[in-house]
Design a protein around this motif. Sequence first.
Motif, short mmCIF file in Angstrom:
data_model
loop_
_atom_site.label_atom_id
_atom_site.label_comp_id
_atom_site.label_asym_id
_atom_site.label_seq_id
_atom_site.Cartn_x
_atom_site.Cartn_y
_atom_site.Cartn_z
N VAL A 62 0.82 -1.22 0.00
CA VAL A 62 0.00 0.00 0.00
C VAL A 62 0.85 1.27 0.00
N HIS A 63 1.81 1.34 0.90
CA HIS A 63 2.62 2.56 0.98
C HIS A 63 3.38 2.86 -0.32
N SER A 66 0.93 4.42 -2.60
CA SER A 66 0.61 5.79 -2.17
C SER A 66 1.71 6.76 -2.58
N ARG A 67 2.96 6.34 -2.44
CA ARG A 67 4.09 7.21 -2.83
C ARG A 67 4.00 7.55 -4.32
N SER A 69 1.23 7.24 -6.37
CA SER A 69 -0.05 7.69 -6.89
C SER A 69 -0.58 8.99 -6.30
N LEU A 70 -0.27 9.27 -5.06
CA LEU A 70 -0.89 10.40 -4.38
C LEU A 70 -0.02 11.64 -4.43
N GLY A 73 2.40 12.08 -1.60
CA GLY A 73 2.42 10.71 -1.09
C GLY A 73 3.64 10.39 -0.25
N VAL A 77 3.33 8.90 3.52
CA VAL A 77 3.91 7.59 3.85
C VAL A 77 4.98 7.72 4.94
N GLU A 122 -4.38 6.74 8.28
CA GLU A 122 -4.30 5.96 7.04
C GLU A 122 -5.63 6.04 6.28
N GLU A 126 -4.73 8.29 3.27
CA GLU A 126 -4.17 7.34 2.31
C GLU A 126 -5.27 6.52 1.63
N ARG A 129 -8.05 8.43 -0.43
CA ARG A 129 -7.47 9.02 -1.65
C ARG A 129 -7.11 7.94 -2.67
N LEU A 130 -6.59 6.80 -2.20
CA LEU A 130 -6.29 5.70 -3.13
C LEU A 130 -7.57 5.17 -3.76
#
Length: 195
Positions: A62-63, A66-67, A69-70, A73, A77, A122, A126, A129-130
Amino acid sequence: MNARSTEMSATDDVIDLLLRQHAQIRDLFLLVTTSTGTERREAFDRLVRLLAVHETAEEQIVHPMSRRSLAGGDGVVLDRLHEEEMSKALLSELDRMPTDDPRFVPLLNHLRVDVLTHARAEERLEFGRLHEDLGDAERKGLAVALRAAEAIAPTHPHPGVEGAIENLLLGPALALADRLRDLIKEAMRESPSEG
């Protein structure tokens, strides 16, 4: 496109899967704090395993997403990893402690607050938003990857092993050692004492 192709079960969507695990963690904290004796130890052992496996899989699957995509991010993270490191240290201390130790419940309550605060962060910063940024197929693929990571994750906390790279390099050996330790512990519980 039919309705079935746009709907996923909770086990198919990585975000739903993670939210369900967060609910299980909350429930286990409640069970540990309201039980005593063997029931407390068994509930705590389940909590330790769930937290260790869950956090490792998040760190591996997941992290990193997130890095990538967001927006922002990396910062999101890094904050979560710092929280995870602090929680792992406390969980590791509790994991070595008898559950009837007078320090156990106060430390457990401290851990509960830290973990639930981390989970809310989270979920808000996270997961939500994901869910918006990723399509159904991506979330389904991440759920498959998350379950695979959980299947081979360490079952006890290892402070200092919070990143995807650290987990990939050290995780398999730690998982093997943890699972062997769990088997021995279970065998000792089930076998009658020899005197």
